[in-house]
Design a protein around this motif. Sequence first.
Motif, PDB file in Angstrom:
ATOM      1  N   ASN A   2       0.841  -1.197   0.000  1.00 44.53           N
ATOM      2  CA  ASN A   2       0.000   0.000   0.000  1.00 44.53           C
ATOM      3  C   ASN A   2       0.880   1.252   0.000  1.00 44.53           C
ATOM      4  O   ASN A   2       0.612   2.226  -0.723  1.00 44.53           O
ATOM      5  CB  ASN A   2      -0.923  -0.023   1.207  1.00 44.53           C
ATOM      6  CG  ASN A   2      -1.861   1.169   1.255  1.00 44.53           C
ATOM      7  OD1 ASN A   2      -1.534   2.212   1.830  1.00 44.53           O
ATOM      8  ND2 ASN A   2      -3.020   1.037   0.657  1.00 44.53           N
ATOM      9  N   LEU A   3       1.940   1.216   0.801  1.00 42.43           N
ATOM     10  CA  LEU A   3       2.878   2.332   0.868  1.00 42.43           C
ATOM     11  C   LEU A   3       3.609   2.508  -0.457  1.00 42.43           C
ATOM     12  O   LEU A   3       3.779   3.629  -0.944  1.00 42.43           O
ATOM     13  CB  LEU A   3       3.884   2.080   1.996  1.00 42.43           C
ATOM     14  CG  LEU A   3       4.938   3.164   2.247  1.00 42.43           C
ATOM     15  CD1 LEU A   3       4.264   4.470   2.653  1.00 42.43           C
ATOM     16  CD2 LEU A   3       5.906   2.712   3.334  1.00 42.43           C
ATOM     17  N   GLY A  31       2.520   1.598  -3.384  1.00 46.52           N
ATOM     18  CA  GLY A  31       1.557   2.115  -4.354  1.00 46.52           C
ATOM     19  C   GLY A  31       1.442   3.624  -4.285  1.00 46.52           C
ATOM     20  O   GLY A  31       1.333   4.306  -5.312  1.00 46.52           O
ATOM     21  N   LYS A  32       1.466   4.164  -3.061  1.00 45.92           N
ATOM     22  CA  LYS A  32       1.397   5.614  -2.890  1.00 45.92           C
ATOM     23  C   LYS A  32       2.705   6.277  -3.323  1.00 45.92           C
ATOM     24  O   LYS A  32       2.701   7.391  -3.865  1.00 45.92           O
ATOM     25  CB  LYS A  32       1.082   5.943  -1.438  1.00 45.92           C
ATOM     26  CG  LYS A  32      -0.322   5.512  -1.018  1.00 45.92           C
ATOM     27  CD  LYS A  32      -0.586   5.802   0.449  1.00 45.92           C
ATOM     28  CE  LYS A  32      -2.000   5.366   0.838  1.00 45.92           C
ATOM     29  NZ  LYS A  32      -2.269   5.590   2.281  1.00 45.92           N
ATOM     30  N   ASN A  36       2.544   6.298  -6.945  1.00 46.31           N
ATOM     31  CA  ASN A  36       1.352   6.991  -7.441  1.00 46.31           C
ATOM     32  C   ASN A  36       0.794   6.247  -8.661  1.00 46.31           C
ATOM     33  O   ASN A  36       0.787   6.761  -9.781  1.00 46.31           O
ATOM     34  CB  ASN A  36       1.659   8.444  -7.794  1.00 46.31           C
ATOM     35  CG  ASN A  36       0.388   9.265  -8.008  1.00 46.31           C
ATOM     36  OD1 ASN A  36      -0.711   8.838  -7.646  1.00 46.31           O
ATOM     37  ND2 ASN A  36       0.542  10.431  -8.609  1.00 46.31           N
TER      38      ASN A  36
END
Length: 226
Positions: A188-189, A191-192, A195
């Motif tokens: 998840n991290l 992915g951020k 972006n």
Amino acid sequence: MPKLKPATQAARREHILDAAELCFARNGFHRTTMQDICREAAISPGALYVYFSSKEDLIAGLVERDRAEFAQRFAAVADGSDFLGALSELGNHYFNEQPVHRRTLCLEIALESTRNERVGEIYRAVDREVSQSFETLFAKLADEGRIAPDLDIPTVAKVFSLIGDGLFTRRVVEPELDMEPIIAGALNLVGKLLNVVPPDQVQASSKNAPSDVAAPSSQPAKAKRT
């Protein structure tokens, strides 16, 4: 004495590397002797020295074996359409499926690279290759409009590597750690950090682009690798 077939030689070499891997992980690089490895492999010193002349040679063989395995597994990440899913599978292998002694050995080699010049050269060369693999992949994804990180690609690749290194080290020092939710959180991290652009937006961008001009990347110019 008849010459051994190449397949037999390769099998014996792998057997010796397996023994060295166990010894180094169990006792550390300095406390392990060539005699220890001979006993673990159940071979004579003469048979060992046919393939490896020193513990540094053994480390080089182990690192090269791991590098080749990583390259094969990384190909699935680079070639797949769901790169986050492929990253999840890659992380699951190295953080969960890989034998405990292999993870311990990786940390042992990293530490030895700070003390032993030759081991340091071997370790850093492979580390650069792995980092470059991810940097190239992220640059490709950015050019395709599939990611649009705020940071430049080399920095993104470095931060990504540091996240992976931290997870790996924690897994070694805390072997009973449940990695499944941690891997999910790390993805998840990531992915951020990358972006990630939703697939429908990527497709829409491609359809709207002129037929004779490649679809523009959503990646800022500063993020492209030079």
